[in-house]
Design a protein around this motif. Sequence first.
Motif, short mmCIF file in Angstrom:
data_model
loop_
_atom_site.label_atom_id
_atom_site.label_comp_id
_atom_site.label_asym_id
_atom_site.label_seq_id
_atom_site.Cartn_x
_atom_site.Cartn_y
_atom_site.Cartn_z
N ALA A 380 -2.98 7.93 18.22
CA ALA A 380 -2.85 8.93 17.16
C ALA A 380 -3.06 8.24 15.82
O ALA A 380 -3.09 7.01 15.72
N PRO A 381 -3.21 9.01 14.75
CA PRO A 381 -3.29 8.39 13.42
C PRO A 381 -2.03 7.58 13.13
O PRO A 381 -0.94 7.87 13.66
N PRO A 382 -2.11 6.55 12.32
CA PRO A 382 -0.94 5.71 12.03
C PRO A 382 0.21 6.48 11.40
O PRO A 382 0.00 7.47 10.67
N VAL A 383 1.40 6.04 11.71
CA VAL A 383 2.62 6.56 11.08
C VAL A 383 3.18 5.43 10.22
O VAL A 383 3.50 4.35 10.73
N VAL A 384 3.26 5.68 8.93
CA VAL A 384 3.67 4.64 7.97
C VAL A 384 5.01 5.05 7.35
O VAL A 384 5.19 6.20 6.92
N THR A 385 5.95 4.12 7.29
CA THR A 385 7.27 4.35 6.72
C THR A 385 7.56 3.27 5.69
O THR A 385 7.40 2.07 5.99
N ALA A 406 0.89 2.28 15.02
CA ALA A 406 -0.43 2.88 15.21
C ALA A 406 -1.01 2.42 16.54
O ALA A 406 -0.91 1.26 16.91
N SER A 407 -1.59 3.36 17.24
CA SER A 407 -2.37 3.05 18.45
C SER A 407 -3.58 3.99 18.44
O SER A 407 -3.41 5.21 18.38
N PRO A 408 -4.78 3.42 18.46
CA PRO A 408 -5.07 1.98 18.47
C PRO A 408 -4.62 1.30 17.20
O PRO A 408 -4.29 1.96 16.21
N ALA A 409 -4.62 -0.04 17.23
CA ALA A 409 -4.15 -0.82 16.10
C ALA A 409 -4.93 -0.44 14.85
O ALA A 409 -6.13 -0.11 14.91
N PRO A 410 -4.28 -0.44 13.73
CA PRO A 410 -4.97 -0.03 12.49
C PRO A 410 -6.11 -0.98 12.15
O PRO A 410 -6.03 -2.18 12.36
N ASP A 411 -7.18 -0.37 11.62
CA ASP A 411 -8.29 -1.20 11.15
C ASP A 411 -7.90 -1.96 9.89
O ASP A 411 -8.40 -3.06 9.64
N ALA A 412 -7.02 -1.37 9.11
CA ALA A 412 -6.59 -2.03 7.86
C ALA A 412 -5.28 -1.42 7.39
O ALA A 412 -5.01 -0.24 7.65
N VAL A 413 -4.45 -2.24 6.75
CA VAL A 413 -3.25 -1.78 6.03
C VAL A 413 -3.49 -2.14 4.57
O VAL A 413 -3.67 -3.31 4.22
N VAL A 414 -3.49 -1.14 3.71
CA VAL A 414 -3.87 -1.33 2.30
C VAL A 414 -2.72 -0.92 1.39
O VAL A 414 -2.12 0.15 1.57
N TRP A 415 -2.43 -1.81 0.40
CA TRP A 415 -1.51 -1.48 -0.68
C TRP A 415 -2.35 -1.08 -1.91
O TRP A 415 -3.33 -1.77 -2.25
N ALA A 470 -2.50 3.08 6.10
CA ALA A 470 -3.15 2.44 7.26
C ALA A 470 -4.09 3.47 7.88
O ALA A 470 -3.84 4.68 7.85
N ARG A 471 -5.16 2.96 8.49
CA ARG A 471 -6.12 3.86 9.12
C ARG A 471 -6.61 3.24 10.45
O ARG A 471 -6.63 2.02 10.63
N ASN A 472 -6.95 4.14 11.37
CA ASN A 472 -7.63 3.75 12.60
C ASN A 472 -8.68 4.82 12.91
O ASN A 472 -8.92 5.70 12.07
N ARG A 473 -9.27 4.79 14.08
CA ARG A 473 -10.36 5.71 14.37
C ARG A 473 -9.92 7.17 14.47
O ARG A 473 -10.75 8.08 14.44
N GLY A 477 -2.66 7.33 7.72
CA GLY A 477 -1.30 7.69 7.34
C GLY A 477 -0.85 6.81 6.19
O GLY A 477 -1.37 5.71 5.99
N GLY A 478 0.14 7.26 5.46
CA GLY A 478 0.60 6.46 4.32
C GLY A 478 2.01 6.81 3.92
O GLY A 478 2.58 7.81 4.36
N ALA A 479 2.57 5.94 3.04
CA ALA A 479 3.91 6.15 2.51
C ALA A 479 3.96 5.56 1.09
O ALA A 479 3.22 4.63 0.76
N ARG A 480 4.82 6.14 0.26
CA ARG A 480 4.94 5.72 -1.13
C ARG A 480 6.21 4.91 -1.30
O ARG A 480 7.28 5.28 -0.79
#
Length: 556
Positions: A380-385, A406-415, A470-473, A477-480
């Motif tokens: 599923a799309p990443p869940v970010v907390t 995230a599954s599959p693993a995120p392609d990137a985690v960006v701040w 974070a994103r995957n295929r 998802g994101g959090a502030r």
Amino acid sequence: MRVPALLVLLFCFRGTLLPPTFLEDLVVLLGEEARLRCALGAYWGLVQWTKSGLALGGQRDLPGWSRYWISGNAANGQHDLHIRPVELEDEASYECQATQAGLRSRPAQLHVLVPPEAPQVLGGPSVSLIAGVPVNLTCRSRGDAHGVRLDGTTFHQTLLKEGTPGSVESTLTLTPSSHDDGATLVCRARSQALPAGRDTAITLSLQYPPEVTLSASPHTVQEGEKVTFLCQATAQPPVTGYRWAKGGFPVLGARGSRLEVVADASFLTEPVSCEVSNAVGSANRSTALDVLFGPILQAKPEPVSVDVGEDASFSCAWRGNPLPRVTWTRRGGAQVLGSGVTLRLPSVGPEDAGDYVCRAEPGLSDQGGGVAEARLTVNAPPVVTALHSEPAFLRGPARLQCLVFASPAPDAVVWSWDEGFLEAGSRGRFLVETFPAPEGRGGQGPGLISVLHISGTQESDFSRNFNCSARNRLGEGGARASLGRRGETPALRPQIWRGPIVHTDHSDLVLEEEGTLETKDPTNGYYKVRGVNPPASPDSCVTSLQWKSPGISNFP
């Protein structure tokens, strides 16, 4: 025995005419007495008998024919011909003639029957045969070739020939079995001369391969108990050897007619066989034990990874005797989700991710059960907390952190923030570091923790928002997160450390608040960690970080 035959002559004498009477043929046994009757009424003249046209004479005692004579009252016209004992040469055509009247009887044929001799069976009185091999038994007898018949027992027989006169031969075809050993066969020769017949008996002596019976005691047994196999055989000639096998493979060291084993589950599907041999052949018998044993895992369930909304299924196979009952549950739960070899989950969502348990319950109370587990990963799309961060002093070091599942693993985690973004490494006052998250409670799977380090905070850092995404295929998802401020300025000048920040062990990393990692991992999967090494540029300047337990903090 006297066999009468009536011969009546038709003639005229002194004006009297007698009605004609025909003489019938006569059949007599060899060695018995034959009597041909001749009645002439008031005829007083010469009477004679002929044999195949040869006159026997007119005297009553028939000189020259020692076994022939004429009897009866001549005055009454009785002139009967007697022959005793009858021989084969007496078989001929006979006439009674009134010579002076010029009359003769109709010819009468004398047939001599020869009783059959006692039959002979070739190879008798004891005939050796091999069970299962077809054989022809021959019986011969001498007698009247036209009258003798040979009887077998209940077997079919065929009359082969009536060879030379006076002999006959019969063949009995049979395929004997071991049950015919010691049986008696009777060949009977009979004819019209001897209706009761004459018998000759033979005894069958059978050679046959072993007939085997195989037993196990006890036949139903608990796994680990002893079992004795007994192989018994009847054979002629005697048994010469035994050969034991299990599942088609020889049992090493097994000898004789007994075999003792300790039963295990393999004896249920791998029968024990005993082969017995003698000079004629061999025979084999096998039997499988009814071995009672608890569940044994044959095929374990495999981990499954599917996208959200797709169907998922697990399979596991157990064997046991009796057959175990298979149920499915989630790890940590008591609700039975299904039973049988396969568990199907239609249209799964993130909440279905987790470990599923395949449990085998034994058929008998004193047998152990078994369990096997497999994990369901729902892509599923990443869940970010955003995680709780310590407040920071102005111009001091600070740290913000987020937890990513995230599954599959995120392609990137960006701040990202107002004037920039950072995926990995360092940029000015900012540095990003990503590492595996500690295992959460409640069976949560591993995730990623991404940390944004800030060196020398500024006023703007406390008023802006920092976004962790974070994103995957499957999506993004994101959090502030925001930075809290402490009221006092630190008295000590921050230490400046040039070069990369290297963490070799995060085993002491604990989140500030116990509930922070209580967020449910909707994918509950395993993830590939993206290690980040900040550049070792001489221009990079970062404040040294210190790890504190409990909690994640940069400050003393």
